[in-house]
Design a protein around this motif. Structure first.
Motif, PDB file in Angstrom:
ATOM      1  N   LYS A 174       0.847  -1.201   0.000  1.00  0.00           N
ATOM      2  CA  LYS A 174       0.000   0.000   0.000  1.00  0.00           C
ATOM      3  C   LYS A 174       0.875   1.241   0.000  1.00  0.00           C
ATOM      4  CE  LYS A 174      -3.601  -2.373   2.653  1.00  0.00           C
ATOM      5  NZ  LYS A 174      -4.386  -2.368   3.918  1.00  0.00           N
ATOM      6  N   ALA A 175       0.588   2.123  -0.937  1.00  0.00           N
ATOM      7  CA  ALA A 175       1.302   3.399  -1.027  1.00  0.00           C
ATOM      8  C   ALA A 175       0.321   4.515  -0.701  1.00  0.00           C
ATOM      9  CB  ALA A 175       1.886   3.591  -2.420  1.00  0.00           C
ATOM     10  N   LYS A 176       0.724   5.384   0.220  1.00  0.00           N
ATOM     11  CA  LYS A 176      -0.183   6.436   0.675  1.00  0.00           C
ATOM     12  C   LYS A 176       0.593   7.715   0.921  1.00  0.00           C
ATOM     13  CE  LYS A 176      -3.370   7.555   4.463  1.00  0.00           C
ATOM     14  NZ  LYS A 176      -3.907   7.101   5.763  1.00  0.00           N
ATOM     15  N   ARG A 177       0.052   8.793   0.373  1.00  0.00           N
ATOM     16  CA  ARG A 177       0.648  10.099   0.635  1.00  0.00           C
ATOM     17  C   ARG A 177       0.192  10.577   2.009  1.00  0.00           C
ATOM     18  NH1 ARG A 177      -0.254  15.630  -2.981  1.00  0.00           N
ATOM     19  NH2 ARG A 177       1.229  16.951  -1.847  1.00  0.00           N
ATOM     20  N   MET A 178       1.137  11.041   2.801  1.00  0.00           N
ATOM     21  CA  MET A 178       0.816  11.489   4.149  1.00  0.00           C
ATOM     22  C   MET A 178       0.252  12.901   4.091  1.00  0.00           C
ATOM     23  SD  MET A 178       1.550   8.792   5.692  1.00  0.00           S
ATOM     24  CE  MET A 178       1.276   9.343   7.379  1.00  0.00           C
ATOM     25  N   PHE A 179      -1.065  12.969   4.117  1.00  0.00           N
ATOM     26  CA  PHE A 179      -1.800  14.226   4.043  1.00  0.00           C
ATOM     27  C   PHE A 179      -1.359  14.998   2.795  1.00  0.00           C
ATOM     28  CE2 PHE A 179      -1.442  12.981   8.526  1.00  0.00           C
ATOM     29  CZ  PHE A 179      -2.791  12.836   8.824  1.00  0.00           C
ATOM     30  N   SER A 180      -0.950  16.260   2.921  1.00  0.00           N
ATOM     31  CA  SER A 180      -0.518  17.058   1.764  1.00  0.00           C
ATOM     32  C   SER A 180       0.990  17.280   1.767  1.00  0.00           C
ATOM     33  CB  SER A 180      -1.240  18.416   1.769  1.00  0.00           C
ATOM     34  OG  SER A 180      -2.628  18.248   1.686  1.00  0.00           O
ATOM     35  N   SER A 181       1.712  16.402   2.452  1.00  0.00           N
ATOM     36  CA  SER A 181       3.156  16.563   2.568  1.00  0.00           C
ATOM     37  C   SER A 181       3.859  15.898   1.393  1.00  0.00           C
ATOM     38  CB  SER A 181       3.638  15.967   3.889  1.00  0.00           C
ATOM     39  OG  SER A 181       3.449  14.559   3.880  1.00  0.00           O
ATOM     40  N   ASP A 182       5.195  15.905   1.444  1.00  0.00           N
ATOM     41  CA  ASP A 182       6.020  15.248   0.436  1.00  0.00           C
ATOM     42  C   ASP A 182       6.416  13.842   0.873  1.00  0.00           C
ATOM     43  OD1 ASP A 182       5.897  17.392  -1.182  1.00  0.00           O
ATOM     44  OD2 ASP A 182       7.827  18.246  -0.616  1.00  0.00           O
ATOM     45  N   LEU A 183       5.782  13.338   1.899  1.00  0.00           N
ATOM     46  CA  LEU A 183       6.131  12.024   2.432  1.00  0.00           C
ATOM     47  C   LEU A 183       5.233  10.952   1.830  1.00  0.00           C
ATOM     48  CD1 LEU A 183       6.619  12.904   6.202  1.00  0.00           C
ATOM     49  CD2 LEU A 183       8.359  12.745   4.411  1.00  0.00           C
ATOM     50  N   LEU A 184       5.841   9.845   1.449  1.00  0.00           N
ATOM     51  CA  LEU A 184       5.128   8.705   0.891  1.00  0.00           C
ATOM     52  C   LEU A 184       5.363   7.505   1.800  1.00  0.00           C
ATOM     53  CD1 LEU A 184       3.501   7.547  -1.521  1.00  0.00           C
ATOM     54  CD2 LEU A 184       5.689   6.888  -2.522  1.00  0.00           C
ATOM     55  N   LYS A 185       4.275   6.910   2.264  1.00  0.00           N
ATOM     56  CA  LYS A 185       4.370   5.775   3.171  1.00  0.00           C
ATOM     57  C   LYS A 185       4.023   4.496   2.424  1.00  0.00           C
ATOM     58  CE  LYS A 185       2.589   3.934   7.550  1.00  0.00           C
ATOM     59  NZ  LYS A 185       1.651   4.147   8.657  1.00  0.00           N
ATOM     60  N   LEU A 186       4.906   3.500   2.533  1.00  0.00           N
ATOM     61  CA  LEU A 186       4.668   2.182   1.965  1.00  0.00           C
ATOM     62  C   LEU A 186       4.503   1.191   3.108  1.00  0.00           C
ATOM     63  CD1 LEU A 186       7.333   2.020  -0.893  1.00  0.00           C
ATOM     64  CD2 LEU A 186       4.958   2.697  -1.061  1.00  0.00           C
ATOM     65  N   SER A 187       3.488   0.367   3.011  1.00  0.00           N
ATOM     66  CA  SER A 187       3.257  -0.657   4.032  1.00  0.00           C
ATOM     67  C   SER A 187       2.938  -1.969   3.324  1.00  0.00           C
ATOM     68  CB  SER A 187       2.109  -0.262   4.964  1.00  0.00           C
ATOM     69  OG  SER A 187       0.911  -0.068   4.233  1.00  0.00           O
ATOM     70  N   PHE A 188       3.251  -3.061   4.016  1.00  0.00           N
ATOM     71  CA  PHE A 188       3.069  -4.388   3.408  1.00  0.00           C
ATOM     72  C   PHE A 188       2.769  -5.394   4.504  1.00  0.00           C
ATOM     73  CE2 PHE A 188       5.026  -8.385   1.640  1.00  0.00           C
ATOM     74  CZ  PHE A 188       4.030  -8.601   0.683  1.00  0.00           C
ATOM     75  N   GLU A 189       1.873  -6.314   4.200  1.00  0.00           N
ATOM     76  CA  GLU A 189       1.501  -7.373   5.123  1.00  0.00           C
ATOM     77  C   GLU A 189       1.846  -8.717   4.488  1.00  0.00           C
ATOM     78  OE1 GLU A 189      -2.578  -7.046   6.060  1.00  0.00           O
ATOM     79  OE2 GLU A 189      -2.419  -5.063   7.000  1.00  0.00           O
ATOM     80  N   SER A 190       2.396  -9.602   5.303  1.00  0.00           N
ATOM     81  CA  SER A 190       2.770 -10.927   4.820  1.00  0.00           C
ATOM     82  C   SER A 190       2.771 -11.900   5.985  1.00  0.00           C
ATOM     83  CB  SER A 190       4.142 -10.888   4.145  1.00  0.00           C
ATOM     84  OG  SER A 190       4.522 -12.170   3.700  1.00  0.00           O
ATOM     85  N   GLU A 191       2.671 -13.167   5.619  1.00  0.00           N
ATOM     86  CA  GLU A 191       2.685 -14.206   6.649  1.00  0.00           C
ATOM     87  C   GLU A 191       4.101 -14.499   7.122  1.00  0.00           C
ATOM     88  OE1 GLU A 191       0.704 -17.613   5.125  1.00  0.00           O
ATOM     89  OE2 GLU A 191      -1.035 -16.472   4.390  1.00  0.00           O
ATOM     90  N   LYS A 207      14.524  10.092  -0.930  1.00  0.00           N
ATOM     91  CA  LYS A 207      15.321   9.679   0.216  1.00  0.00           C
ATOM     92  C   LYS A 207      14.464   8.869   1.179  1.00  0.00           C
ATOM     93  CE  LYS A 207      18.283  13.779  -0.057  1.00  0.00           C
ATOM     94  NZ  LYS A 207      18.768  14.988   0.633  1.00  0.00           N
ATOM     95  N   ILE A 208      15.101   7.885   1.794  1.00  0.00           N
ATOM     96  CA  ILE A 208      14.419   7.036   2.776  1.00  0.00           C
ATOM     97  C   ILE A 208      14.532   7.692   4.144  1.00  0.00           C
ATOM     98  CG2 ILE A 208      14.326   4.767   3.842  1.00  0.00           C
ATOM     99  CD1 ILE A 208      15.645   3.648   1.337  1.00  0.00           C
ATOM    100  N   ILE A 209      13.394   8.032   4.732  1.00  0.00           N
ATOM    101  CA  ILE A 209      13.378   8.628   6.075  1.00  0.00           C
ATOM    102  C   ILE A 209      13.299   7.525   7.127  1.00  0.00           C
ATOM    103  CG2 ILE A 209      12.085  10.106   7.645  1.00  0.00           C
ATOM    104  CD1 ILE A 209      11.272  11.770   5.285  1.00  0.00           C
TER     105      ILE A 209
END
Length: 787
Positions: free
Chosen positions: A191-208, A472-474
């Motif tokens: 899942k890729a999601k922009r954090m509100f109106s910022s320049d930050l992009l959050k990636l999340s992943f679920e797995s067994e 860049k990776i934060i």
């Protein structure tokens, strides 16, 4: 529907509203009992799209452009090629392992992978070394890599080549089918999601698998950063290369045209065409002016010489001398012409000056000779006109010399004008060609400058894109240690509540679309006739109410309506005929008619009840034991035949008060109650106040029209839980046409809750709290206040 009615509806179906959600809740618990542990990890990237560094000084904030850039980045994350590369790189990691490593993959997942990997895949795996140790500057061990980067990249390329070779190989099948770790479907869970109106992009992943969850996001970060950078820079680099190529072409063309200009100026001896053309025009204009002035002077001098020569009449000697003088004069003219030509072309060298001096000396000698010859010619002191010769001759000589001098100058000027005309013929088109070349140079130069400006902007944009494409990776992906909390409780709760809402919606819809007669209000709207009363269903489950009191009170209302009806009639004839009928069977006509007769008898009225049948239906009904009604919380459908209201008619009416009549084929033609063939004719021997006649089902048996017209009151009995059909409505319309003012109806078998519309709140044991809640539901907050 009022709030009280809604609450009653819920309470009526309360068991179903509890049992069905409970069953679905239990099913949800059973179905979610064997849950699989799922781990989640996330990472945060700084894109710098909106607030990143920029080399453009006038770079203004553009919200739409930033949103478009973020949409492009999000779509890039979800693209098929990104997923393919991530899946292949993840697979390459696991294939390079010789044994399970929880950092990359768990033992069960590794063993399952080894089972499905065919042997031919080993040829695509490049592994030259078992491990590589990474140390810091001090030599301290940081980590141990299980493979070298070179081996890893070569393995990835080999797997890519295999995947693209056909659609039947192992790698292609693994990516495009439903594998829970390597398929594109599995990677779609990133899942890729922009954090509100910022320049930050959050990636999340679920797995067994914990290691796969962690490594998937790590690979995703590297692939996205590389792909995004390549995509942005390649696009701008193509623009820069395009303008560089165009700039070289423009520069070559500009040099070519400038070389043509240089050759043109050399061929035409142009140093400065503008200044040269102006000087040439001025010289030509001066020469033309001098030539015109010389022609004028020549004409004047020629006229003067002719006039002086006419005045002189000399002798033959003079003529001879004159010819000598003329010859000398011609020679003098040639000398003056040569002198003038030499002076005009003189470059002021010694040779030219000596030549001019020599010619001038010869001209002076020749002038002296002419003067001597002239002096000899005019030996006479006066001319023919008496003018002294010494006065005419000098003028003639001067004019002649002046005339020849003018002729010589004019010849020189004319020659120069011709040469200027030739030069002018070449000068004019040369100017046009020069302007054309200069115009081409101007256009090429402007084009060159524009391309140069565009190139500079493209390079500036390229540098700006390089800055902005540097993602860049934060927050690096973390290794998940705990599984995601189970959503089992939420699922069970949602399913239970959803089943409650569905059951409640079905109940409300059933109530809304319920087309039965229900109560006297609904029945009045459907039947369009006046109500005479309503009676509840007497069930053995009505233990909370005093059914006898309620039923007796409702019968009193019917008797009040009966008295009111007949008191409003001026006809005091006896007996008063009351007919009781229904459109279908089992409506309760006999019971209601018998109880009306019973009430009339108690009041002292002589009453006769004529019934078409003597069957005791109470004994004919089977006593059911519907346990499921009790289980679902509904009213017991069994009737309480011990209730006084359902007592047999023969028990409270004597032989003279109740009898039956037989139905013959002539039943429909009967005009009076006396035409009925009763079983006990003695019932007519006494004077009667009321005669109650019960008709059979009028839809199947018909009815006596004249008898019905002669009746004083017609009561139609309707069961509350029946549907009013079109056939019922049609026969009711016929009866209305006959006896509309005399027609009334009684609704039978209504729910006890409906009775409150007539009797008010039914006598029932209720707690104070329940009474308060009920008043609140009715919005009666001050109902207990007394006046």
């Amino acid at each position: 529907m009022s709030l009280i009615s809604f609450i009653r509806l819920i309470l009526r179906h309360k068991i179903i509203l509890v049992i069905i959600p409970f069953i679905f809740g239990v099913l949800a618990i059973l179905l979610t009992s064997n849950r699989i542990l799922v781990f989640e990890s996330d990472t945060m990237l700084f894109t710098g799209i909106g607030s990143g560094s920029s080399v453009e000084m006038d770079d203004k904030f553009n919200n739409q452009a930033n949103n478009n850039a973020f949409d492009n980045l999000l779509n890039l994350v979800k693209s098929r090629e990104i997923k393919e590369e991530v899946a292949i790189r993840l697979l390459a990691q696991h294939l390079l392992l010789d044994e399970p490593n929880k950092t990359y993959i768990s033992a069960p997942a590794f063993n399952n992978l080894k089972k499905i990997v065919p042997d031919e895949i080993d040829s695509y795996i490049v592994k030259s070394k078992d491990s590589t140790q990474v140390t810091d500057k001090s030599g301290r061990l940081i980590t141990t890599k299980l493979w070298s980067e070179e081996d890893y990249e070569r393995t990835v390329q080999n797997l890519f080549t295999l995947m693209k070779s056909s659609n039947k190989n192992f790698v292609y099948s693994l990516l495009n089918f439903h594998h829970k770790f390597y398929s594109l479907e599995a990677l779609s869970k990133v899942k890729a999601k922009r954090m509100f109106s910022s320049d930050l992009l959050k990636l999340s992943f679920e797995s067994e698998d914990q290691g796969i969850c962690h490594q998937t996001l790590k690979i995703y970060n590297k692939v996205i950063i590389k792909r995004h950078k390549d995509l942005m820079e390649n696009e701008s680099d193509k623009v820069v290369k395009y303008f560089e190529a165009k700039l070289q072409q423009s520069e070559a063309k500009l040099k070519q045209i400038e070389e043509e200009l240089l050759k043109f100026n050399q061929a035409n001896s142009f140093i400065n065409y503008e200044e040269q053309s102006k000087a040439f025009a001025n010289i030509k204009e001066d020469m033309e002016s001098k030539y015109r002035n010389g022609l004028v002077q020549l004409a004047g001098s020629n006229a003067s010489v002719k006039r002086l020569e006419e005045k002189l009449r000399v002798q033959e000697l003079i003529q001879k001398k004159n010819s000598d003088v003329i010859d000398a004069k011609n020679k003098l003219g040639n000398l003056n012409y040569k002198i003038a030509m030499l002076e005009s072309k003189s470059d002021y060298t010694d040779n030219s000056l000596q030549e001019i001096k020599k010619l001038k000396d010869e001209a002076q000698i020749l002038e002296k000779e002419i003067k001597v010859s002239v002096g000899e010619l005019y030996s006479f002191r006066n001319s023919v006109d008496g003018v002294p010769v010494d006065m005419v001759m000098p003028d003639w000589v001067n004019k002649t010399v002046e005339l020849e001098d003018l002729k010589a100058k004019l010849d020189v000027i004319d020659t120069q004008n011709k040469e200027l005309d030739k030069k002018f013929d070449n000068f004019a088109p040369a100017g046009a060609n020069l302007k054309k070349i200069e115009r081409e140079i101007g256009v090429s130069e402007q084009k060159y400058l524009e391309i140069l400006k565009a190139l500079n902007l493209a390079k500036l944009k390229f540098q700006d894109i390089q800055l902005k494409s540097n993602i860049k990776i934060i927050d690096k992906p973390y290794f998940p240690l705990q599984a995601i909390p189970s959503k089992r409780k939420i699922i069970v709760t949602v399913i239970t509540l959803l089943s409650v809402f569905i059951v409640l919606a079905v109940i409300i819809l059933m109530e809304f679309f319920d087309n039965t007669l229900k109560n006297d209000v609904v029945a009045t709207k459907k039947l369009n006739i006046q109500s005479f009363g309503m009676l509840p269903k007497i069930s053995i489950s009505n233990k909370d109410f005093d059914g006898i009191v309620v039923q007796d009170r409702l019968m009193d209302f019917i008797m009040y309506n009966l008295n009111h009806y007949f008191n409003g009639k001026k006809n005091d004839e006896k007996p008063k005929i009351i007919t009781v009928f229904s459109t279908s069977n089992d409506e309760g006509k006999s019971t209601i008619a018998g109880n009306i007769a019973k009430k009339l008898k108690k009041r002292g009225n002589k009453t006769l009840f004529l019934n078409h049948s003597n069957i005791n239906k109470n004994e004919a009904v089977m006593h059911l034991n519907p346990w499921y009604y009790k289980l679902l919380g509904y009213q017991d459908p069994r009737v309480d035949y011990s209730h006084p209201f359902l007592e047999s008619v023969q028990n409270y009416l004597g032989p003279k008060e109740y009898t039956t009549y037989s139905l013959k084929k002539s039943f429909e033609d009967m005009e009076s109650y006396t035409d009925l063939e009763v079983d006990n004719p003695q019932v007519y021997e006494r004077e009667l106040d009321y005669i109650i006649i019960e008709f059979p089902n009028i839809l199947t048996k018909g009815y006596p029209v004249e008898l019905l017209k002669n009746t004083d009151l017609a009561l139609m009995v309707c069961r509350s839980n029946r549907l009013w059909s079109k056939a019922d409505d049609n026969i009711l319309m016929n009866i209305k046409e006959l006896i509309q003012p005399k027609l009334r109806f009684i609704i039978n078998g209504v729910a006890f809750d409906e009775v409150e519309s007539l009797l008010g709140e039914l006598p029932k044991n209720r707690s104070k709290m329940r009474k308060k809640i009920k008043n609140i539901m009715r919005f009666q907050f001050n109902s207990t206040s007394k006046i």
